[in-house]
Design a protein around this motif. Sequence first.
Motif, PDB file in Angstrom:
ATOM      1  N   GLN A 292     -58.894   0.645 -52.409  1.00 47.22           N
ATOM      2  CA  GLN A 292     -57.941   1.023 -53.446  1.00 47.22           C
ATOM      3  C   GLN A 292     -57.009  -0.134 -53.798  1.00 47.22           C
ATOM      4  O   GLN A 292     -56.692  -0.354 -54.967  1.00 47.22           O
TER       5      GLN A 292
ATOM      6  N   GLN B 233     -56.697  -1.917 -57.458  1.00 43.97           N
ATOM      7  CA  GLN B 233     -55.440  -2.129 -58.178  1.00 43.97           C
ATOM      8  C   GLN B 233     -55.257  -3.606 -58.528  1.00 43.97           C
ATOM      9  O   GLN B 233     -54.777  -3.943 -59.614  1.00 43.97           O
TER      10      GLN B 233
ATOM     11  N   ASN C 104     -57.439  -4.397 -61.435  1.00 44.51           N
ATOM     12  CA  ASN C 104     -56.823  -3.875 -62.657  1.00 44.51           C
ATOM     13  C   ASN C 104     -55.733  -4.812 -63.156  1.00 44.51           C
ATOM     14  O   ASN C 104     -55.605  -5.064 -64.361  1.00 44.51           O
TER      15      ASN C 104
ATOM     16  N   GLY D 154     -46.626  -1.996 -58.880  1.00 39.39           N
ATOM     17  CA  GLY D 154     -47.320  -1.950 -60.151  1.00 39.39           C
ATOM     18  C   GLY D 154     -47.119  -3.231 -60.918  1.00 39.39           C
ATOM     19  O   GLY D 154     -46.557  -4.188 -60.419  1.00 39.39           O
TER      20      GLY D 154
END
Length: 132
Positions: free
Chosen positions: A9, A13, A16, A76
Amino acid sequence: MSMFSGTIQTLEQSLNYASAKNRAISSNLANLDTPNYKAKDVTFKNYLAKELSQPLQAKRTNSKHLSFQGEAQPAGYKTIRQHATSYQHNGNNVDVDKEMANLAKNQIYYQALVDRINGKFGSLQTVLKGGR
């Protein structure tokens, strides 16, 4: 129980983020001569610093493991426009040399992530084949 302790995961990320960065750089290069175009950038470091400033909590599976204070959530990224500068007379602030350097750096980062995720899946494939 998550496979690979969440590594897949985290790599997803990161891929991405690298893809978003590549889209921003491509957009900047495509609009190199567009009047009043303001360059895009994808930021991650500010979010990472914010998350790292919070205490971490480790999963203790043994009483000899050290404990931490809190638990951090995944960081993020955000795409922003750089309005403060202007490199050309038409109001455009895209620096082609900087963008090409960022593109090369991002491609290396992306390839390293792909290699790492391939290694994880290769390990899983070896286990499924019984070590062969």
